[in-house]
Every structure is written in structure tokens, then in C-alpha cells.
Design an enzyme around this catalytic site. Structure first.
Site, short mmCIF file in Angstrom:
data_model
loop_
_atom_site.label_atom_id
_atom_site.label_comp_id
_atom_site.label_asym_id
_atom_site.label_seq_id
_atom_site.Cartn_x
_atom_site.Cartn_y
_atom_site.Cartn_z
N LYS B 128 18.18 11.13 -87.60
CA LYS B 128 18.02 10.95 -86.15
C LYS B 128 19.17 10.05 -85.73
CE LYS B 128 15.33 8.65 -82.61
NZ LYS B 128 14.06 8.05 -82.18
N GLY B 189 10.64 2.68 -75.57
CA GLY B 189 9.65 1.62 -75.48
C GLY B 189 9.12 1.32 -74.09
#
Lengths: 65, 289
Positions: B128, B189
Site C-alpha cells: 500500500k 482518521g
């Protein structure tokens, strides 16, 4: 020899990267290493000679998103 | 069954043997596998492993989510500290595939070196790829991202780039060798969901054959469902589960939301309209006034 290990300067009695990992108590652990910002595969750590002032990064698996 | 206008449709029949008589809507293959770099994956929920209250809760959340892929990272560890080793043992015991990340990397060199270290430690070519450009939003540095993707793809990595909904960047990533794209829903987040629905819709329409995973910023299962309803192939999230009051329960909720969204997408949602249209037939209404 004076090395920077994971950002901290310390004296390490080792001539190669593999020896440094042993001296620093990494035997038997799953880690990856970089020397002066470049990846050093595990299989060549024994042949990777260290120089005074070298910066070693030793990283392990960790949580991540 | 006959409609009021005289047309007829087959009557649904219930409980007549395995698969027979089951209404067609229930036969929709909602969770058919998709492939990522040639690997068939049944669960369309990818889960991060960070910020859980405890290893036990992490393990339970991973299990309850039904995920087959979890993200992991590499961080400094001293020789005496064995927490990283314990974490790796835990993850290996869950029987899931790992997708290592280059989280926190701000340069191409950092990201490439981290990827090389991850490939050796985790034994996978999947990465990733995060090349972060800005500290407040943690948004991708798309220029560095494309450069790093090109270098890593040429070196045999299977790159999962954390990107934006920018179509030009997406084209460059595919040209660089990526076969999967992972646009953000919202900054990492934040839990804000899908910040730019129109941009994400355009991206889905622009790349019909490319596996697209919405990664980052999801906060609620309804966000994940909305992503799947748009036709995205999967979602990747971490904080929304790890920081929930009950992470394992939230992992279950997300799993159900992903399935619901995928089922809805395959079922062909109705087209929205601005003006009302009666759902009850007008024909036959009694004249009572």
C-alpha cells in the site's frame, strides 16, 4: 565504532551489519535493515561492512492502517 | 400475479427445494469474489490493524469483520523489545493476507526503501503505497506517488496506491503500472465519510475495469455502504473500527454494511427523482369526497 542506530548514537562493537544486529540483541527476530538510507537485504548483512558514523535503521512488523 | 394493467409476472414461490422458488432478488451473488493482482478475494472489507485497545480486541475485530486482508507497517524496534515480533505472530495466526504500507513516508526514496524492507519482512510483493505531501491533511503527494509507483512496479511490486479522486493522477498511476487504485473518502482518521461523492462517482465511471478501493476517512458503516452502492469494489478502513466504543461490534457492522451496499449495487437501485410519484396505484381509488 560510533553508529547511529534507529536515530540514537551509540558505540557498537561490530564490523558488519550482521554483527551489529547480534550485538544489539536482534538475534532470532524478524527485522529489516537499512544502512545510510538504503535497504540492505538480510542475505548480504554479513558482507556489509560498517564505517564510523554510519546510520542503521532496524524495523520490525507493526500495526498499520 | 397480475398487475392492475393486465400484465403478469411469475409468482414468487417460497421454500421449494434448494434454490428453487427462491425470489430472484435473494439469488443475487452479493459477495462474489473480486481479484486484486490476480488473487481472488471474497471479503470486500480491508481492515487496518492500528490503534486497537489491545491485541485481543484487534484479533476479535479482524475475525468479526470477515476480512481477508489487513494492513500492517514497519517501525523501529530495539533489540530488547519484542512487541513487533508478538504482533507479527498474532497476525500470522489470524490466517489473513497482509498488505504492508509505507505510512509516514514523505519522499519517493523513503517510500521505495520502506517497500523493499516490507517485501522482505512480510514475504509479499503487495504494497500500500503512501507518499504523504501535507501534514494536516496527510494527503498524498501525487507527484511523488506516481514516481514511486513507477519505480516499485518496475521492481515487481503489486502497488496499491493511496491516492485522491483526481482522474489525471489515476491515469498516471495506471500508466506507471498500478492495476488497483485506492482513492480517499476523506483525510485519514477523520471519519468524515465520502467528502467528494461527485468526484468518486466520476472516478468509478472513468475506470470501469479497474479494481477501486475507497481507502481512508470512513467513519460509519453507512459510509462504507454508500461507497459500495456507488460500485466501488471494496473499502479499507482502520480508525472507524479501532476507535469505536466496541471495535468488534463495529467490525461486524461494517461487514454487514459492505455486504448491504454491494447487494444493493448489484440489485440495481432505483433512479432518484425530484418530484413525487405515487407508490400506490391511483387506479381504483374510491371517490369519497
Amino acid at each position: 565504532m560510533r553508529l547511529k542506530v534507529n536515530g540514537s548514537e551509540q558505540d557498537v562493537a561490530a564490523a558488519t551489519l550482521a554483527e551489529a544486529l547480534e550485538v544489539l540483541d536482534y538475534s532470532g527476530t524478524v527485522v529489516a535493515t537499512a544502512l545510510n538510507g538504503s535497504f540492505v537485504p538480510a542475505k548480504v548483512r554479513r558482507d556489509t561492512r560498517l564505517t564510523d558514523g554510519d546510520a542503521i535503521e532496524i524495523v520490525a512488523p507493526k500495526q498499520g492502517g | 400475479m397480475r398487475w392492475a394493467n393486465g400484465s403478469s409476472v411469475p409468482s414468487p414461490r417460497w421454500g421449494e427445494g434448494q434454490g428453487e422458488g427462491v425470489p430472484r432478488a435473494l439469488q443475487v451473488p452479493a459477495m462474489t469474489p473480486f481479484t486484486l493482482y490476480g488473487v481472488p478475494v471474497a471479503s470486500r472489507l480491508i481492515l487496518g490493524t492500528s490503534q486497537y485497545p489491545s491485541p485481543a480486541i484487534l484479533a476479535e475485530s479482524v475475525t468479526k469483520s470477515g476480512t481477508e486482508i489487513v494492513t500492517v507497517s514497519l517501525r523501529r524496534e530495539s533489540g530488547a523489545d519484542r512487541s513487533g515480533q508478538d504482533f507479527w505472530t498474532l497476525i500470522q495466526g489470524l490466517g489473513v493476507r497482509v498488505l504492508p504500507n509505507t505510512a509516514g513516508c514523505h519522499s519517493v526514496k523513503e517510500a521505495v526503501t520502506t517497500a523493499q524492507m516490507a517485501r522482505e519482512v512480510f514475504g509479499t510483493s503487495w504494497i500500500k503505497l503512501e507518499v504523504i505531501g501535507e501534514a494536516d491533511t496527510l494527503q498524498p503527494d501525487v507527484f511523488g506517488l506516481v514516481d514511486a509507483a513507477r519505480i516499485l512496479s518496475a521492481d515487481g511490486f503489486n502497488v496499491f496506491p493511496y491516492t485522491t479522486e483526481d482522474l489525471v493522477v489515476a491515469e498516471r498511476l495506471l500508466e506507471a503500472g498500478c492495476k488497483v487504485l485506492m482513492p480517499w473518502g476523506a483525510p485519514i482518521g477523520t471519519g468524515k465519510g465520502l467528502n467528494n461523492v461527485f468526484g468518486l462517482r466520476a472516478m468509478r465511471a472513468h475506470f470501469p475495469g479497474v479494481p477501486l478501493v475507497i481507502d481512508a476517512g470512513l467513519g460509519l458503516p453507512s459510509h462504507a455502504a454508500a461507497a459500495m452502492e456507488m460500485g466501488y469494489d471494496a473499502v479499507l478502513l482502520n480508525t472507524a473500527v479501532a476507535k469505536a466504543g466496541d471495535p468488534a461490534a463495529m467490525a461486524t457492522a461494517f461487514a454487514k454494511a459492505v455486504e448491504a451496499g454491494r447487494t444493493a449495487y448489484l440489485a440495481g437501485p432505483m433512479e432518484p427523482r425530484d418530484m413525487a410519484a405515487p407508490s400506490t396505484p391511483v387506479i381504483g381509488k374510491a371517490q369519497l369526497g
